[in-house]
Write a protein that holds these residues in place. Structure first.
Motif, PDB file in Angstrom:
ATOM      1  N   ARG A  13       0.774  -1.182  -0.202  1.00 44.65           N
ATOM      2  CA  ARG A  13       0.079  -0.040  -0.199  1.00 44.65           C
ATOM      3  C   ARG A  13       0.984   1.193   0.001  1.00 44.65           C
ATOM      4  O   ARG A  13       0.481   2.170  -0.428  1.00 44.65           O
ATOM      5  N   TRP A  14       1.880   1.076   0.607  1.00 40.39           N
ATOM      6  CA  TRP A  14       2.948   2.203   0.679  1.00 40.39           C
ATOM      7  C   TRP A  14       3.179   2.530  -1.054  1.00 40.39           C
ATOM      8  O   TRP A  14       3.702   3.786  -1.378  1.00 40.39           O
ATOM      9  N   ILE A  15       3.783   1.583  -1.740  1.00 42.36           N
ATOM     10  CA  ILE A  15       4.039   1.668  -2.894  1.00 42.36           C
ATOM     11  C   ILE A  15       3.102   2.323  -3.887  1.00 42.36           C
ATOM     12  O   ILE A  15       3.415   3.380  -4.524  1.00 42.36           O
ATOM     13  N   VAL A  16       1.465   1.968  -3.740  1.00 37.51           N
ATOM     14  CA  VAL A  16       0.687   2.478  -4.295  1.00 37.51           C
ATOM     15  C   VAL A  16       0.653   4.124  -3.621  1.00 37.51           C
ATOM     16  O   VAL A  16       0.399   4.975  -4.825  1.00 37.51           O
ATOM     17  N   GLY A  17       0.659   4.156  -2.441  1.00 36.76           N
ATOM     18  CA  GLY A  17       0.812   5.774  -2.172  1.00 36.76           C
ATOM     19  C   GLY A  17       1.720   6.466  -2.583  1.00 36.76           C
ATOM     20  O   GLY A  17       1.523   7.604  -2.961  1.00 36.76           O
ATOM     21  N   PHE A  18       3.018   5.907  -2.881  1.00 41.96           N
ATOM     22  CA  PHE A  18       3.989   6.812  -3.604  1.00 41.96           C
ATOM     23  C   PHE A  18       3.636   7.071  -4.969  1.00 41.96           C
ATOM     24  O   PHE A  18       3.857   8.070  -5.480  1.00 41.96           O
ATOM     25  N   CYS A  19       3.064   6.009  -5.717  1.00 44.88           N
ATOM     26  CA  CYS A  19       2.794   6.158  -7.103  1.00 44.88           C
ATOM     27  C   CYS A  19       1.704   7.261  -7.394  1.00 44.88           C
ATOM     28  O   CYS A  19       1.428   8.145  -8.225  1.00 44.88           O
ATOM     29  N   VAL A  20       0.474   7.110  -6.399  1.00 46.14           N
ATOM     30  CA  VAL A  20      -0.516   8.274  -6.286  1.00 46.14           C
ATOM     31  C   VAL A  20       0.067   9.520  -5.936  1.00 46.14           C
ATOM     32  O   VAL A  20      -0.145  10.710  -6.645  1.00 46.14           O
ATOM     33  N   ALA A  21       0.910   9.815  -5.043  1.00 45.20           N
ATOM     34  CA  ALA A  21       1.792  10.767  -4.771  1.00 45.20           C
ATOM     35  C   ALA A  21       2.419  11.468  -5.827  1.00 45.20           C
ATOM     36  O   ALA A  21       2.579  12.772  -6.125  1.00 45.20           O
ATOM     37  N   GLY A  22       3.129  10.696  -6.616  1.00 45.55           N
ATOM     38  CA  GLY A  22       3.930  11.086  -7.467  1.00 45.55           C
ATOM     39  C   GLY A  22       2.998  11.505  -8.927  1.00 45.55           C
ATOM     40  O   GLY A  22       3.447  12.472  -9.308  1.00 45.55           O
ATOM     41  N   ALA A  23       1.878  10.834  -8.997  1.00 44.05           N
ATOM     42  CA  ALA A  23       0.981  11.274 -10.042  1.00 44.05           C
ATOM     43  C   ALA A  23       0.366  12.699  -9.677  1.00 44.05           C
ATOM     44  O   ALA A  23       0.316  13.700 -10.488  1.00 44.05           O
ATOM     45  N   VAL A  24       0.144  12.782  -8.305  1.00 39.29           N
ATOM     46  CA  VAL A  24      -0.524  14.060  -8.166  1.00 39.29           C
ATOM     47  C   VAL A  24       0.577  15.261  -8.201  1.00 39.29           C
ATOM     48  O   VAL A  24       0.184  16.552  -8.623  1.00 39.29           O
ATOM     49  N   VAL A  25       1.827  15.147  -7.868  1.00 42.76           N
ATOM     50  CA  VAL A  25       2.821  15.999  -8.112  1.00 42.76           C
ATOM     51  C   VAL A  25       3.038  16.357  -9.752  1.00 42.76           C
ATOM     52  O   VAL A  25       3.011  17.472 -10.151  1.00 42.76           O
ATOM     53  N   GLY A  26       3.074  15.178 -10.377  1.00 46.40           N
ATOM     54  CA  GLY A  26       3.090  15.397 -11.681  1.00 46.40           C
ATOM     55  C   GLY A  26       2.144  16.097 -12.511  1.00 46.40           C
ATOM     56  O   GLY A  26       2.406  17.084 -13.341  1.00 46.40           O
ATOM     57  N   PHE A  27       0.750  16.025 -12.003  1.00 45.30           N
ATOM     58  CA  PHE A  27      -0.406  16.614 -12.352  1.00 45.30           C
ATOM     59  C   PHE A  27      -0.228  18.121 -12.130  1.00 45.30           C
ATOM     60  O   PHE A  27      -0.384  19.136 -13.029  1.00 45.30           O
ATOM     61  N   GLY A  28       0.143  18.478 -10.899  1.00 46.16           N
ATOM     62  CA  GLY A  28       0.448  19.824 -10.481  1.00 46.16           C
ATOM     63  C   GLY A  28       1.688  20.553 -11.444  1.00 46.16           C
ATOM     64  O   GLY A  28       1.559  21.685 -11.529  1.00 46.16           O
ATOM     65  N   ALA A  29       2.612  19.790 -11.906  1.00 44.98           N
ATOM     66  CA  ALA A  29       3.776  20.258 -12.329  1.00 44.98           C
ATOM     67  C   ALA A  29       3.369  20.481 -13.843  1.00 44.98           C
ATOM     68  O   ALA A  29       3.858  21.557 -14.477  1.00 44.98           O
ATOM     69  N   ALA A  30       2.272  19.890 -14.312  1.00 48.47           N
ATOM     70  CA  ALA A  30       2.228  20.330 -15.784  1.00 48.47           C
ATOM     71  C   ALA A  30       1.493  21.799 -15.815  1.00 48.47           C
ATOM     72  O   ALA A  30       1.875  22.301 -16.803  1.00 48.47           O
ATOM     73  N   PHE A  31       0.924  22.095 -14.846  1.00 50.39           N
ATOM     74  CA  PHE A  31       0.382  23.506 -14.910  1.00 50.39           C
ATOM     75  C   PHE A  31       1.391  24.745 -14.558  1.00 50.39           C
ATOM     76  O   PHE A  31       1.517  25.718 -14.587  1.00 50.39           O
ATOM     77  N   ALA A  32       2.377  24.175 -13.594  1.00 45.64           N
ATOM     78  CA  ALA A  32       3.463  25.081 -13.104  1.00 45.64           C
ATOM     79  C   ALA A  32       4.833  25.213 -14.076  1.00 45.64           C
ATOM     80  O   ALA A  32       5.276  26.179 -13.923  1.00 45.64           O
ATOM     81  N   VAL A  33       5.017  24.305 -14.963  1.00 45.70           N
ATOM     82  CA  VAL A  33       6.133  24.255 -15.598  1.00 45.70           C
ATOM     83  C   VAL A  33       6.395  25.516 -16.610  1.00 45.70           C
ATOM     84  O   VAL A  33       7.202  26.125 -16.879  1.00 45.70           O
ATOM     85  N   GLY A  34       5.001  25.794 -17.115  1.00 47.37           N
ATOM     86  CA  GLY A  34       5.091  27.094 -18.014  1.00 47.37           C
ATOM     87  C   GLY A  34       5.494  28.312 -17.371  1.00 47.37           C
ATOM     88  O   GLY A  34       6.522  29.094 -17.405  1.00 47.37           O
ATOM     89  N   PRO A  35       4.711  28.569 -16.255  1.00 44.53           N
ATOM     90  CA  PRO A  35       5.278  29.641 -15.324  1.00 44.53           C
ATOM     91  C   PRO A  35       6.584  29.690 -14.810  1.00 44.53           C
ATOM     92  O   PRO A  35       7.393  30.890 -14.788  1.00 44.53           O
ATOM     93  N   PHE A  36       7.020  28.688 -14.279  1.00 50.13           N
ATOM     94  CA  PHE A  36       8.471  28.581 -14.067  1.00 50.13           C
ATOM     95  C   PHE A  36       9.548  28.778 -14.831  1.00 50.13           C
ATOM     96  O   PHE A  36      10.379  29.498 -14.701  1.00 50.13           O
ATOM     97  N   VAL A  37       9.300  28.260 -16.032  1.00 47.04           N
ATOM     98  CA  VAL A  37      10.182  28.504 -17.122  1.00 47.04           C
ATOM     99  C   VAL A  37      10.247  30.068 -17.401  1.00 47.04           C
ATOM    100  O   VAL A  37      11.081  30.697 -17.582  1.00 47.04           O
ATOM    101  N   GLU A  38       9.211  30.575 -17.524  1.00 44.43           N
ATOM    102  CA  GLU A  38       8.960  32.189 -17.765  1.00 44.43           C
ATOM    103  C   GLU A  38       9.646  32.886 -16.929  1.00 44.43           C
ATOM    104  O   GLU A  38      10.380  33.897 -17.134  1.00 44.43           O
ATOM    105  N   TRP A  39       9.622  32.516 -15.400  1.00 40.47           N
ATOM    106  CA  TRP A  39      10.371  33.086 -14.200  1.00 40.47           C
ATOM    107  C   TRP A  39      11.690  33.014 -14.535  1.00 40.47           C
ATOM    108  O   TRP A  39      12.524  33.885 -14.218  1.00 40.47           O
ATOM    109  N   LEU A  40      12.209  31.794 -14.784  1.00 48.11           N
ATOM    110  CA  LEU A  40      13.610  31.415 -15.214  1.00 48.11           C
ATOM    111  C   LEU A  40      14.232  32.317 -16.125  1.00 48.11           C
ATOM    112  O   LEU A  40      15.267  32.959 -16.128  1.00 48.11           O
TER     113      LEU A  40
END
Length: 228
Positions: A13-40
């Protein structure tokens, strides 16, 4: 697994939890990568190539790509974690300890003590010589303690009860001398060269001579088993 047998490892269940947490982080990164690159770009005038490519992805593609990538990273982390941690099965008749490359069974009658020493699970005989020192994780300590105590094993806590008996070995100090000094020197070379099998073989030889060795801050520490 029976009532009188417990296996302790990284739960699925910890493996599943890490996979889900990684997916959530990845989902958020999809929205954040554009503004982050513009800031850089505004800050430094440049950004790493992979980030610039990712920022150009349409959102409809970025969301599934980053979500799957995050989930894959979470799975990889837990897979590597599982490789490092031994699988411990505690039964009424003894203890089985399995790593990626070895498997060891220790009969209950041979066991005089069990404890954790940092991220190591240590099993000793009644004379305090080590029968096994294997990798575990501090997050599993409570489960290990419960499993051993439930079946009446002599659990000795979460620190090495022989801590004060250890001496840090230095080549040429002649603290133990003779064959033991030679073996510690050989083991140090094996560790430096990352020949872990050779290092384990030398540890076994030291045990047969009544010497326990452990590693601390890239140095070897040893203690001698008191004679009965």
């Amino acid at each position: 697994m029976t009532e009188n047998e417990t296996t302790i490892t990284i739960p699925r269940r910890w493996i599943v939890g890490f996979c889900v947490a990684g997916a959530v982080v990845g989902f958020g990164a999809a929205f954040a990568v554009g503004p982050f690159v513009e800031w850089l770009l505004s800050l430094a005038g440049d950004a790493p190539g992979p980030l610039r490519i990712a920022a150009r992805l349409p959102l409809v593609w970025a969301i599934p790509v980053f979500t799957l990538l995050g989930s894959a990273v979470g799975f990889w982390i837990t897979r590597e974690w599982r490789k490092e941690v031994s699988v411990v099965t505690v039964s009424a008749g003894g203890v089985t300890i399995e790593s990626e490359s070895t498997s060891q069974f220790i009969d209950r009658d041979r066991i005089g003590g069990v404890f954790t020493d940092g991220i190591d699970l240590v099993v000793t005989d009644p004379q305090t010589n080590e029968l096994s020192r294997s990798k575990t994780d501090t997050v599993l300590t409570g489960r290990l303690q419960h499993a051993f105590e439930r079946l009446g094993y002599p659990w000795q806590g979460n620190a090495d009860p022989y801590e004060n008996a250890y001496i840090t070995w230095a080549d040429g100090s002649n603290g133990v001398g003779g064959r033991v000094d030679d073996l510690l020197r050989t083991r140090q070379r094996a560790l430096t060269d990352k020949r872990m099998g050779a290092a384990d073989d030398t540890r076994d030889e030291l045990r047969s001579l009544g010497v326990v060795v452990r590693d601390r801050d890239h140095k070897q520490q040893y203690r001698e088993i008191p004679h009965p």
